[in-house]
Design an enzyme around this catalytic site. Structure first.
Site, PDB file in Angstrom:
ATOM      1  N   ARG A 265       0.972  -1.065  -0.071  1.00 22.59           N
ATOM      2  CA  ARG A 265       0.064   0.128   0.005  1.00 22.59           C
ATOM      3  C   ARG A 265       0.825   1.326  -0.042  1.00 22.59           C
ATOM      4  O   ARG A 265       1.717   1.162   0.821  1.00 22.59           O
ATOM      5  CB  ARG A 265      -0.815  -0.009   1.108  1.00 22.59           C
ATOM      6  CG  ARG A 265       0.023   0.019   2.367  1.00 22.59           C
ATOM      7  CD  ARG A 265      -1.218   0.358   3.794  1.00 22.59           C
ATOM      8  NE  ARG A 265      -0.799  -0.161   4.970  1.00 22.59           N
ATOM      9  CZ  ARG A 265       0.178   0.475   5.617  1.00 22.59           C
ATOM     10  NH1 ARG A 265       0.424   1.769   5.399  1.00 22.59           N
ATOM     11  NH2 ARG A 265       0.740   0.008   6.886  1.00 22.59           N
ATOM     12  N   HIS A 269      -1.936   3.357   6.649  1.00 24.14           N
ATOM     13  CA  HIS A 269      -2.874   2.173   6.746  1.00 24.14           C
ATOM     14  C   HIS A 269      -4.455   2.538   6.685  1.00 24.14           C
ATOM     15  O   HIS A 269      -5.042   2.155   6.154  1.00 24.14           O
ATOM     16  CB  HIS A 269      -2.760   1.546   8.228  1.00 24.14           C
ATOM     17  CG  HIS A 269      -3.506   0.469   8.604  1.00 24.14           C
ATOM     18  ND1 HIS A 269      -3.702  -0.919   8.282  1.00 24.14           N
ATOM     19  CD2 HIS A 269      -4.691   0.616   9.721  1.00 24.14           C
ATOM     20  CE1 HIS A 269      -4.611  -1.306   8.803  1.00 24.14           C
ATOM     21  NE2 HIS A 269      -5.193  -0.651   9.812  1.00 24.14           N
ATOM     22  N   TYR A 279       7.554   4.215  10.128  1.00 24.09           N
ATOM     23  CA  TYR A 279       8.150   2.712  10.075  1.00 24.09           C
ATOM     24  C   TYR A 279       8.431   2.096   8.699  1.00 24.09           C
ATOM     25  O   TYR A 279       8.597   1.099   8.859  1.00 24.09           O
ATOM     26  CB  TYR A 279       6.831   1.880  10.598  1.00 24.09           C
ATOM     27  CG  TYR A 279       5.352   2.146  10.056  1.00 24.09           C
ATOM     28  CD1 TYR A 279       5.303   1.346   8.890  1.00 24.09           C
ATOM     29  CD2 TYR A 279       4.599   2.989  10.686  1.00 24.09           C
ATOM     30  CE1 TYR A 279       3.975   1.629   8.373  1.00 24.09           C
ATOM     31  CE2 TYR A 279       3.152   3.008  10.087  1.00 24.09           C
ATOM     32  CZ  TYR A 279       2.985   2.391   8.761  1.00 24.09           C
ATOM     33  OH  TYR A 279       2.003   2.453   8.342  1.00 24.09           O
TER      34      TYR A 279
END
Length: 366
Positions: A265, A269, A279
């Site tokens: 992606r 999120h 991250y």
């Protein structure tokens, strides 16, 4: 292998080595597995590309609408078009989709009006009222749709239907108890189900390598005794092929299949405060951008003289018009009330809610 040299570690290694990534179209847009090409006409190939482009526009526009406060919950989809739409394209109209929260594009191309998709994002109950589409609303609970899928698939089998159920979860979902219960139940009863793991490398911010010691997530289906495969989830042709084959086996009475789709992606999120830069590295993002499903499929179709910039621009403009019309319809939908939610929640309303119902009814009448 005799009891004297039995080695469970070697058994594990042997199984894991069998799970190589299946691919047809490489990152350069070249066919690398000609013998596995799916039976798709030129018109069908073009239609799949149109859907992928349209959905990429929808994603960009939905992010913008979310930031404007005109949409509610939204999970970006850019990068996962091949995984999502290649799989849905392999289905028939009578098949069922049990989606996760990121899987709204599959619902739209299966027949859900875009206006309803927007209403779902806003939390409006009308966004979950399906009349002419074989699907359930997106499941927010991680992995829960796997159990539901096993049940729906068994119901189809008991009724003698020549249709299947497909469901989706992410890499994180494959660690849930519901995941194992769903695939095990479906396998035990040879239910016509297709279980998809969209492995986009992160369960929100938890990297794949910290989620499971398994070399692949696809191999988890072996424990349930069902066919399992790992596929390049950025390759729409490979995705279509493995899902179509799984469907053929299911309707033939051969039971479920587990498919791990390796994808990515490009966005966060969800739009609810996630920051992927905390991250994920820019190098990782750049590496996956080279695998963009739209870029490689565009290159392939251009090589076959099936796709042009003019065609793509036309799809983009059509998507913008469709979105503009749908968001206007969503804006014009009657606002839901507390009493409406109470009315549709229970066949027989509990006494404590009846009291509250009267209170809210009076408030809403003013």
């Amino acid at each position: 292998m005799t009891p004297n040299n039995f080695d469970p570690v070697e058994t594990l290694n042997t199984i894991e080595e069998k799970f190589e990534m299946f691919q047809i179209l490489d990152e350069e847009g070249k066919i690398v597995n000609e013998s596995e090409m799916p039976e798709l006409s030129d018109d069908q190939l073009v239609e799949l590309m149109k859907r992928m482009v349209w959905t990429r526009v929808l994603d960009a526009r939905s992010i913008s609408l979310n930031r404007q406060g005109r949409l509610g919950f939204y999970a970006p989809t850019a990068g996962q078009e091949a995984s999502q739409l290649g799989s849905q394209y392999a289905l028939e109209k009578d098949d069922y989709i049990l989606p996760g929260y990121r899987d709204v594009p599959q619902l739209i191309w299966h027949g859900l009006p875009l206006t309803q998709a927007f209403l779902f994002s806003r939390g409006h109950f009308k966004g979950n009222q399906y009349d002419e589409i074989n699907a359930l609303p997106p499941q927010i609970i991680i992995g829960a749709q796997y159990v539901q899928t096993a049940g729906v698939a068994l119901g189809l089998k008991k009724r003698g239907k020549d249709s299947v159920v497909i469901t989706y979860t992410g890499d994180g979902g494959s660690s849930q108890g519901d995941f194992y219960e769903g695939i095990n139940f479906a396998g035990a009863f040879d239910a016509p189900a297709i279980f998809v793991i969209q492995n986009n490398n992160y369960a929100i911010s938890t990297p794949r390598e910290l989620q499971s010691k398994a070399k692949t997530l696809g191999q988890k289906g072996i424990a349930a005794g069902i066919p399992s495969v790992v596929v390049d989830g950025m390759d729409p042709l490979a995705v279509y092929k493995v899902v179509r084959d799984a469907r053929d086996r299911a309707v033939a009475g051969e039971g479920p299949t587990l498919i791990e789709m390796l994808t990515y992606r490009y966005g966060p999120h969800t739009m609810a405060g996630d920051d992927p830069t905390r991250y994920r590295t820019s190098d990782e993002d750049s590496e996956w951008e080279k695998k963009d499903p739209l870029v490689r499929f565009r290159t392939y179709l251009e090589g076959k003289k099936l796709w042009t910039k003019e065609q793509e621009d036309e799809v983009i403009e059509q998507a913008k018009e469709d979105i503009k019309k749908a968001i206007k319809e969503a804006d014009g939908t009657e606002k839901q009330s507390v009493t409406q939610l109470m009315e549709i929640m229970y066949a027989d309303m509990p006494s404590n809610l009846k009291e509250q119902y009267e209170v809210y009814k009076e408030k809403e009448s003013k």
